[in-house]
Design a protein around this motif. Structure first.
Motif, PDB file in Angstrom:
ATOM      1  N   ASN A 183     -20.928 -18.417  76.422  1.00 34.36           N
ATOM      2  CA  ASN A 183     -21.148 -19.113  77.562  1.00 34.36           C
ATOM      3  C   ASN A 183     -20.868 -20.518  77.150  1.00 34.36           C
ATOM      4  O   ASN A 183     -21.015 -21.593  78.098  1.00 34.36           O
ATOM      5  CB  ASN A 183     -22.724 -19.132  77.952  1.00 34.36           C
ATOM      6  CG  ASN A 183     -23.043 -17.735  78.570  1.00 34.36           C
ATOM      7  OD1 ASN A 183     -22.192 -17.292  79.357  1.00 34.36           O
ATOM      8  ND2 ASN A 183     -23.871 -17.461  78.253  1.00 34.36           N
ATOM      9  N   LEU A 212     -28.759 -23.144  81.239  1.00 36.28           N
ATOM     10  CA  LEU A 212     -28.578 -21.706  80.798  1.00 36.28           C
ATOM     11  C   LEU A 212     -29.737 -20.871  81.142  1.00 36.28           C
ATOM     12  O   LEU A 212     -29.758 -19.994  81.761  1.00 36.28           O
ATOM     13  CB  LEU A 212     -28.446 -21.579  79.419  1.00 36.28           C
ATOM     14  CG  LEU A 212     -27.135 -21.347  78.897  1.00 36.28           C
ATOM     15  CD1 LEU A 212     -26.993 -21.326  77.356  1.00 36.28           C
ATOM     16  CD2 LEU A 212     -26.424 -20.059  79.490  1.00 36.28           C
ATOM     17  N   LEU A 222     -21.879 -24.616  83.575  1.00 30.93           N
ATOM     18  CA  LEU A 222     -23.120 -24.135  84.181  1.00 30.93           C
ATOM     19  C   LEU A 222     -23.476 -24.627  85.425  1.00 30.93           C
ATOM     20  O   LEU A 222     -24.180 -24.125  86.322  1.00 30.93           O
ATOM     21  CB  LEU A 222     -24.040 -24.309  83.096  1.00 30.93           C
ATOM     22  CG  LEU A 222     -23.802 -23.469  81.785  1.00 30.93           C
ATOM     23  CD1 LEU A 222     -24.618 -24.091  80.412  1.00 30.93           C
ATOM     24  CD2 LEU A 222     -24.165 -22.031  81.957  1.00 30.93           C
TER      25      LEU A 222
END
Lengths: 280, 86
Positions: free
Chosen positions: A278, A265, A192
């Protein structure tokens, strides 16, 4: 066989023989060891090697991912020089390290903990971190029973900036499930952060990452020692963390990893979608 | 009711599992080293972007395996230290 065919055969064979299976085996063994130690140490505040094992698991996971990336590049090279990729990087590749975690290899889910028997030290530390009053779970929501489920819940609450519900998600879980956040969040955090930066996180990115998350982390976890966030971000950027005079509480790194995952996120606009993919 | 002997035995079982993981990591590192040598020979002279990226990914994999091994050594030391205090 032409010279180029010979080269292609050699590259395919080398790509196929990259030790993805060995890394997958190591990952499974390290996860089993983590579960075993987690059960041993559940009632103790001594981290008993769980943080070190979490780090080892994360490195093994990243090694497996890097091997797959190498296979993809070799396949791309073969394609670029006019040869079909064949075995190198094709879809017949054995189950990958990344996906295997979600394909029946996960440990059996634990029964939902009884709020009255959830380890006291865990809920007490979660209360300190979130600046909340340590009180028993009200039973309104069933506690998460595995670290991945907990990560999804924690990242949703963190992304929404909801400290009270973040505390509620964390306080009732087994300590083993809570501590498991560090292992499942590690790979997701690096990916991320890479998406946010546009390149794999490096040492010069520490300042930017810190400025992105330190404010919201302070709001959500007012009791978190600042050094814990520095250590977490240093690991994301693959640099040795600053030395600390005292070891951190084992819950701190795990909770911080879950919260920062949610913040990143949210920053990337990904919290509204199903975040399970994810986190792989 | 659990005894100290059972506790020590459970820790030793986990340590054994970590050792097995270490063996797999070491074997992976050896195979990876061989693959890197093979590829270095086969792809010598190529300046293709994908080749450069493949080399970089393999170097990263090797580094991660080294770091993994280091972390497992620390884990075993911690677990044995705790066991000795029981």
């Amino acid at each position: 066989m032409s010279i180029i065919e010979d080269l292609a055969a050699q590259l395919r064979a080398t790509s196929d023989e990259l030790p993805v299976d060995l890394v997958t085996r190591a990952l499974e063994q390290l996860r089993t060891a983590t579960e075993r130690l987690g059960r041993v140490r559940q009632a103790s505040v001594n981290p008993l090697a769980v943080p070190e094992l979490s780090a080892a698991t994360e490195h093994a996971h990243l090694a497996g991912h890097a091997l797959q990336v190498a296979q993809d590049h070799l396949a791309a090279y073969l394609s670029a020089i006019g040869l079909p990729a064949g075995a190198a990087g094709d879809t017949a590749r054995p189950s990958t390290v990344v996906t295997r975690r979600h394909q029946g290899k996960e440990p059996a889910r634990r029964a939902a903990p009884d709020a009255a028997t959830a380890p006291r030290w865990w809920s007490a530390r979660v209360a300190v971190l979130t600046g909340s009053k340590d009180r028993p779970s009200d039973g309104a929501a069933r506690p998460a029973t595995d670290p991945e489920e907990l990560l999804r819940r924690v990242s949703n609450r963190a992304g929404a900036g909801d400290r009270e519900r973040l505390h509620a998600e964390l306080r009732g879980v087994d300590a083993e499930v809570g501590l498991g956040l560090a292992a499942v969040a590690g790979p997701a955090l690096r990916r991320l952060a890479g998406q946010l930066l546009g390149h794999p996180p490096r040492v010069p990115d520490l300042h930017r990452l810190r400025s992105e998350v330190s404010g919201p982390v302070r709001d959500l976890l007012p009791g978190l020692p600042p050094a814990v966030l520095d250590t977490l971000l240093s690991r994301v950027c693959r640099t040795p963390p600053p030395s600390q005079p005292h070891p951190a509480h084992p819950a701190d790194q795990a909770v911080a990893a879950g919260v920062v995952t949610g913040l990143l996120l949210n920053r990337l606009g990904g919290n509204r979608s199903n975040s399970r993919d994810n986190h792989g | 009711m659990a005894s100290v002997a059972e506790l020590k035995s459970a820790i030793e079982a986990a340590v054994q599992q970590i050792s097995d993981g270490q063996s797999a990591v070491k074997a992976a590192g050896e195979k990876l080293g061989e693959a890197q040598q093979t590829l270095a020979g086969a792809l010598e002279g190529s300046g293709h972007e994908a080749v450069t990226a493949a080399h970089a990914a393999l170097s990263q994999a090797a580094q991660e395996l080294d770091d993994c091994l280091t972390a497992t050594l620390a884990a075993i030391e911690q677990a044995r230290q705790y066991s000795s205090t029981l």
